[in-house]
Scaffold this motif. Sequence first.
Motif, PDB file in Angstrom:
ATOM      1  N   TYR A 145       0.821  -1.222   0.000  1.00 39.67           N
ATOM      2  CA  TYR A 145       0.000   0.000   0.000  1.00 39.67           C
ATOM      3  C   TYR A 145       0.860   1.281   0.000  1.00 39.67           C
ATOM      4  N   GLY A 146       2.166   1.160  -0.229  1.00 39.56           N
ATOM      5  CA  GLY A 146       3.080   2.284  -0.077  1.00 39.56           C
ATOM      6  C   GLY A 146       2.852   3.439  -1.038  1.00 39.56           C
ATOM      7  N   LEU A 147       2.309   3.156  -2.223  1.00 43.33           N
ATOM      8  CA  LEU A 147       2.095   4.219  -3.213  1.00 43.33           C
ATOM      9  C   LEU A 147       0.706   4.851  -3.112  1.00 43.33           C
ATOM     10  N   ALA A 148      -0.061   4.424  -2.104  1.00 44.51           N
ATOM     11  CA  ALA A 148      -1.458   4.875  -2.023  1.00 44.51           C
ATOM     12  C   ALA A 148      -1.590   6.383  -1.926  1.00 44.51           C
ATOM     13  N   TRP A 149      -0.831   6.992  -1.019  1.00 44.34           N
ATOM     14  CA  TRP A 149      -1.051   8.417  -0.754  1.00 44.34           C
ATOM     15  C   TRP A 149      -0.652   9.288  -1.940  1.00 44.34           C
ATOM     16  N   GLU A 150       0.463   8.951  -2.607  1.00 48.95           N
ATOM     17  CA  GLU A 150       0.839   9.797  -3.742  1.00 48.95           C
ATOM     18  C   GLU A 150      -0.122   9.598  -4.916  1.00 48.95           C
ATOM     19  N   LYS A 151      -0.647   8.401  -5.088  1.00 52.51           N
ATOM     20  CA  LYS A 151      -1.643   8.181  -6.148  1.00 52.51           C
ATOM     21  C   LYS A 151      -2.936   8.927  -5.831  1.00 52.51           C
ATOM     22  N   LEU A 152      -3.276   8.936  -4.551  1.00 45.92           N
ATOM     23  CA  LEU A 152      -4.501   9.606  -4.129  1.00 45.92           C
ATOM     24  C   LEU A 152      -4.402  11.114  -4.319  1.00 45.92           C
ATOM     25  N   PHE A 153      -3.329  11.711  -3.779  1.00 42.97           N
ATOM     26  CA  PHE A 153      -3.222  13.172  -3.808  1.00 42.97           C
ATOM     27  C   PHE A 153      -2.865  13.705  -5.198  1.00 42.97           C
ATOM     28  N   SER A 154      -2.150  12.933  -5.996  1.00 43.45           N
ATOM     29  CA  SER A 154      -1.836  13.406  -7.346  1.00 43.45           C
ATOM     30  C   SER A 154      -3.081  13.395  -8.235  1.00 43.45           C
ATOM     31  N   ASN A 155      -4.107  12.666  -7.821  1.00 39.38           N
ATOM     32  CA  ASN A 155      -5.386  12.699  -8.543  1.00 39.38           C
ATOM     33  C   ASN A 155      -6.385  13.655  -7.909  1.00 39.38           C
ATOM     34  N   HIS A 161      -1.297  22.325  -8.949  1.00 45.60           N
ATOM     35  CA  HIS A 161      -1.494  22.656  -7.536  1.00 45.60           C
ATOM     36  C   HIS A 161      -0.280  22.184  -6.730  1.00 45.60           C
ATOM     37  N   PRO A 162       0.183  22.991  -5.751  1.00 47.35           N
ATOM     38  CA  PRO A 162       1.394  22.620  -5.001  1.00 47.35           C
ATOM     39  C   PRO A 162       1.246  21.401  -4.093  1.00 47.35           C
ATOM     40  N   TYR A 163       0.036  20.865  -3.938  1.00 46.12           N
ATOM     41  CA  TYR A 163      -0.141  19.636  -3.166  1.00 46.12           C
ATOM     42  C   TYR A 163      -0.209  18.401  -4.062  1.00 46.12           C
ATOM     43  N   HIS A 164       0.110  18.553  -5.321  1.00 42.18           N
ATOM     44  CA  HIS A 164      -0.038  17.453  -6.290  1.00 42.18           C
ATOM     45  C   HIS A 164       1.012  16.361  -6.100  1.00 42.18           C
ATOM     46  N   TRP A 165       2.249  16.739  -5.752  1.00 43.10           N
ATOM     47  CA  TRP A 165       3.340  15.759  -5.682  1.00 43.10           C
ATOM     48  C   TRP A 165       3.596  15.341  -4.235  1.00 43.10           C
ATOM     49  N   PRO A 166       4.233  14.165  -4.032  1.00 38.19           N
ATOM     50  CA  PRO A 166       4.507  13.681  -2.674  1.00 38.19           C
ATOM     51  C   PRO A 166       5.624  14.474  -2.008  1.00 38.19           C
ATOM     52  N   SER A 250      -7.587  -6.446  -0.196  1.00 41.25           N
ATOM     53  CA  SER A 250      -7.936  -5.241  -0.958  1.00 41.25           C
ATOM     54  C   SER A 250      -8.269  -4.095  -0.003  1.00 41.25           C
ATOM     55  N   ARG A 251      -7.956  -2.893  -0.442  1.00 38.91           N
ATOM     56  CA  ARG A 251      -8.214  -1.709   0.394  1.00 38.91           C
ATOM     57  C   ARG A 251      -8.773  -0.593  -0.466  1.00 38.91           C
ATOM     58  N   ILE A 252      -9.753   0.122   0.075  1.00 34.33           N
ATOM     59  CA  ILE A 252     -10.362   1.252  -0.632  1.00 34.33           C
ATOM     60  C   ILE A 252     -10.013   2.554   0.083  1.00 34.33           C
ATOM     61  N   TYR A 253      -9.650   3.554  -0.710  1.00 30.59           N
ATOM     62  CA  TYR A 253      -9.373   4.898  -0.210  1.00 30.59           C
ATOM     63  C   TYR A 253     -10.361   5.855  -0.880  1.00 30.59           C
ATOM     64  N   LEU A 254     -11.021   6.698  -0.091  1.00 34.99           N
ATOM     65  CA  LEU A 254     -11.922   7.722  -0.615  1.00 34.99           C
ATOM     66  C   LEU A 254     -11.420   9.076  -0.132  1.00 34.99           C
ATOM     67  N   ALA A 255     -11.298  10.043  -1.042  1.00 34.20           N
ATOM     68  CA  ALA A 255     -10.742  11.350  -0.678  1.00 34.20           C
ATOM     69  C   ALA A 255     -11.548  12.475  -1.309  1.00 34.20           C
TER      70      ALA A 255
END
Length: 422
Positions: A145-155, A161-166, A250-255
């Motif tokens: 699950y290590g890439l979850a946060w950057e995939k989430l925030f980059s989308n 936007h300055p919060y796009h990258w990790p 499996s894991r679901i992330y909603l943002a």
Amino acid sequence: MSIKLNFECKKFTLSNGLEVVLHQNNSLPIVAVNLWYKVGSANETKGKTGFAHLFEHMMFQGSENVDKEMHFKYVQEAGGSLNGSTSIDRTNYYETVPSNYVELALWLESDRMGFLLPALSQEKLDNQKSVVMNERRQSYENKPYGLAWEKLFSNLYSPNHPYHWPTIGWMEDIENYNLEDVTNFFKKYYSPSNASLVIAGDIDFENAIQLTEKYFGEILNGNEVDKLSPKPNVLSESKKIIHEDNVNLSRIYLAWNSDKIFGNDDAALDILSDLLTGSKNGRLYKSLIFDKQIAQDIFSFQYSAKLNGSFLIVATAKPGFDLNTLKENIFNEINKLINNGISEQELLRSKNSIKSSFIFSLQEIGTVADLMNNYNCTLGDPNSFNFDVERYAKVQLDDITSVAEKYLKSNFVELNIIPKEK
């Protein structure tokens, strides 16, 4: 009953622009030295990401008068502790030392603020590039699950936007760091006028003022830093990303996009998160884990940052249940809350939980110093403890349903992390 929190402090600004906050607490013979630089990954640009995090490493590689790794050695041998951290909005360096070693901590911080560049070399940069790339591999690319946060925030955030990258930066950018870019980044952001220093604990005010002037007063300022003012981030439509990973479940992330730190809706969103998953009585926790037993775990939080906020819900499916089932049940509970509201007892329990956790955290002088820096840099008043806790007390029943409808009925990003097919 309302609790008044008043941490008296003295605030002044040196001639070079460094803001200094002093707080006296003589109950224990320890002092926290906490330095915030107002630079995070948000201050970077496309193609040159990860610099703020790099400096979290570089600042411990030695300065003109402090040899490599000696910062750790000096503080730890004095019986103290230290570290640094990087976020999207700021970089933080901190020490907690016996009160008779406060001068040591101030000297160390001032030397790397004013005299890091003379000791910066290509060898040190190459060494720390390797360290950061390894960190990225271990904590992101090769971790379940290590890439979850950057995939989430980059989308969730647009490419501009300055919060796009990790915060750690993109691997390609890390590989391309060069000495000139690193030097220029330091000159621009790591200067007195872009920093806030808190000294809290067993101090004498006059002595602390003299030491601050002695070690920081002659450091020259860097370039002026422009304030970030990106356009409001609004998702034009909901997105769904499916990522195969080396995971068993499996894991679901909603943002969703939400309110910024200390914004009008920030406290209500914190309480909403607590009502959903903050305890075994949380709406989503009780429904998905206890009643239906379709989720292995579930949590949510309001991530409020300086420019914008994000509200997130994360759930791991139990074996035999798919993520669509989890998603459907999550939205059913959200809709129930919006349509039927919450009880006074639920709201009171959540408020008490948040308040008690906050007050308990204030037992640590390091936490007090860090909160003072947060308040000073964000609100302009380091003694905003009472304001912080009281904003939760003001939240009403209707505020919870209002923010749930306002934000959780909007477009969102859905990330599904599923096991790779064998």
